[in-house]
Each structure stands twice: as structure tokens, then as C-alpha cells.
Motif scaffolding. Sequence first.
Motif, short mmCIF file in Angstrom:
data_model
loop_
_atom_site.label_atom_id
_atom_site.label_comp_id
_atom_site.label_asym_id
_atom_site.label_seq_id
_atom_site.Cartn_x
_atom_site.Cartn_y
_atom_site.Cartn_z
N GLU A 10 -45.12 12.38 20.33
CA GLU A 10 -44.54 13.63 20.81
C GLU A 10 -43.15 13.85 20.22
OE1 GLU A 10 -45.93 16.08 22.78
OE2 GLU A 10 -47.73 14.93 22.30
N ASN A 11 -42.47 12.77 19.85
CA ASN A 11 -41.12 12.90 19.28
C ASN A 11 -41.12 13.57 17.91
OD1 ASN A 11 -39.90 11.70 21.50
ND2 ASN A 11 -40.06 9.64 20.64
N LEU A 12 -42.30 13.73 17.33
CA LEU A 12 -42.38 14.44 16.04
C LEU A 12 -42.05 15.92 16.20
CD1 LEU A 12 -45.64 12.84 14.59
CD2 LEU A 12 -43.32 12.54 13.69
N ASN A 13 -42.11 16.42 17.43
CA ASN A 13 -41.88 17.85 17.67
C ASN A 13 -40.45 18.16 18.07
OD1 ASN A 13 -44.68 18.38 17.27
ND2 ASN A 13 -45.10 17.69 19.36
N GLY A 14 -39.57 17.16 18.08
CA GLY A 14 -38.20 17.39 18.52
C GLY A 14 -37.17 16.85 17.55
N GLY A 15 -35.99 16.61 18.10
CA GLY A 15 -34.88 16.15 17.29
C GLY A 15 -35.02 14.73 16.79
N GLU A 16 -35.99 14.00 17.31
CA GLU A 16 -36.19 12.61 16.89
C GLU A 16 -37.26 12.47 15.82
OE1 GLU A 16 -36.46 9.77 20.10
OE2 GLU A 16 -35.53 11.19 21.49
N ARG A 17 -37.60 13.59 15.19
CA ARG A 17 -38.68 13.55 14.19
C ARG A 17 -38.36 12.57 13.06
NH1 ARG A 17 -43.02 16.30 12.16
NH2 ARG A 17 -43.24 16.28 9.89
N GLY A 18 -37.12 12.61 12.55
CA GLY A 18 -36.76 11.75 11.44
C GLY A 18 -36.92 10.28 11.77
N ALA A 19 -36.39 9.88 12.94
CA ALA A 19 -36.49 8.48 13.36
C ALA A 19 -37.94 8.08 13.59
CB ALA A 19 -35.68 8.28 14.64
N THR A 20 -38.73 9.01 14.12
CA THR A 20 -40.14 8.71 14.38
C THR A 20 -40.90 8.54 13.07
OG1 THR A 20 -40.04 10.00 16.43
CG2 THR A 20 -42.23 9.50 15.57
N MET A 21 -40.59 9.37 12.09
CA MET A 21 -41.23 9.24 10.78
C MET A 21 -40.90 7.88 10.15
SD MET A 21 -43.15 11.85 10.15
CE MET A 21 -43.37 11.82 8.36
N GLU A 22 -39.67 7.40 10.35
CA GLU A 22 -39.29 6.09 9.83
C GLU A 22 -40.09 4.98 10.51
OE1 GLU A 22 -37.34 4.93 7.35
OE2 GLU A 22 -37.35 7.03 6.70
N LEU A 23 -40.30 5.13 11.82
CA LEU A 23 -41.10 4.14 12.56
C LEU A 23 -42.53 4.10 12.02
CD1 LEU A 23 -39.92 4.74 16.24
CD2 LEU A 23 -39.43 2.74 14.81
N ILE A 24 -43.09 5.27 11.76
CA ILE A 24 -44.45 5.34 11.21
C ILE A 24 -44.49 4.70 9.82
CG2 ILE A 24 -46.25 6.91 10.39
CD1 ILE A 24 -45.41 8.84 12.63
N LYS A 25 -43.48 5.01 9.01
CA LYS A 25 -43.40 4.44 7.66
C LYS A 25 -43.36 2.91 7.72
CE LYS A 25 -40.45 4.64 3.51
NZ LYS A 25 -39.90 3.25 3.56
#
Length: 238
Positions: free
Chosen positions: A10-25
Motif C-alpha cells: 500500500e505504501n506504493l501509493n503514497g510518499g513512501e513509494r521510493g523507499a518501498t521500491m528499494e525494499l522490493i529491489k
Amino acid sequence: MANFPLIDMENLNGGERGATMELIKDACENWGFFEDFAGKLEKLAEELLDLLCENLGLEKGYLKKAFHGSKGPNFGTKVSNYPPCPTPDLIKGLRAHTDAGGIILLFQDDKVSGLQLLKDGEWIDVPPMRHSIVINLGDQIEVITNGKYKSVMHRVIAQTDGTRMSIASFYNPGNDAVIFPAPALLEETAEKEQSYPKFVFDDYMKLYAGLKFQAKEPRFEAMKAVEANVSLGPVATA
């Protein structure tokens, strides 16, 4: 010991998108997998409850509030395995029953059938269907709607032609939630009569544990016998 990756999508839809993408990476590069901890099924159950509220003429969120209690609703998942049976006429896969809780989201096996529901005195097959969720109403919905919506009697029939798997997620009231018919629905009836009891959900579950495979009506009557001892705790208002 390293902790495996838990990622709230759900964080992909907010201000934490960048950090979440790094976690996925990181998860993909170093683990090869990750777990979506978003609780999407729980949110889907709450969306469905709001749709029921809309159809019933209740305010949005009423059922969610009714289920909340002091610590929030109970949500859990159960995986079931039904192996093939060479003599299905001699054994039941799962005996007929209604579910005790609120709303159930069921992922069926997409190849092997077996689930049946009782409709107008006849057992109806629920066919396996890929990428679908079976939505099942439990006893608590019947009580809160004063019988306008009924919990469904269902069973699983043993099969000869393969192993059936299912994943059921249960969105149930909190243990101390006080369950009773919605006053707004009583106002709609000419008699304004409350046909169902008021009880603490945990008390109902204790009774249900011994009577699961019996008719639901005696359970409701048994709860009426102890209704006088129920004090209103955290409840919803219409």
C-alpha cells in the motif's frame, strides 16, 4: 538469523513509494521473494461489509464498528486439503454447517469441485472458477441484520478425481464485541421486534465449538437464555 522481507505494498501509493521500491529491489536481488503484508483480503472484507451496509440502508462503516469491540476484529486464514476418496458415498468431506463469524472469503480449488450450499432445501454445487473468491456470510451477519441476510449452510463432498485445496479467510468480530440486531433495521419492521439475541461474540464462539454441525437456530435460542447477563460494551450506533 536474518528476517525475510515483509513489504506493505500500500505504501506504493503514497510518499513512501521510493523507499518501498528499494525494499522490493533488495528483496528480489538478495532473496528472490517477498511477502505482501498489506492485508488486502482484510480490506476487501471491510469493503464488502460497507456494500452490505449500503444495501441494508445502514450508515457506512456500521458493520465494521459492530465487529470492532475494544481491540478490533479478528482476521485469520485457514488452508484445507481434501484428498481423493475412492468411496465418496461412505464419507463426508466436511459436514454441513454455517460459519460462526462475519464474512468469509474463500479461494476454491480451480479444478476439483466439492463445495455445496443449501438453497431452498436443495444442495447446490458451487463450481470451481479460476481467479474468483467465494463470499460467505456467517451467523453474526444474520444476527445484526435481524435475519434479513442469512448465514449459509454449506458442506464439502468427497471426490474421487483429485485433491481439493481451499484457502478461507475469516473476518470476525473482536472477542468482546457485543452483537445484536441493528436498531435501524428494527425500525423498518412493522412489529419492531428483535428476533435475535444480544451476546458477546466470544460467548457465542464457546457455544459454537460444541454445536458447529448442528442447526444454528438452537444456538441463537441458547444465547437468548443468557442475554439478560450481557452488558453493552464497545458497540456500533446506527
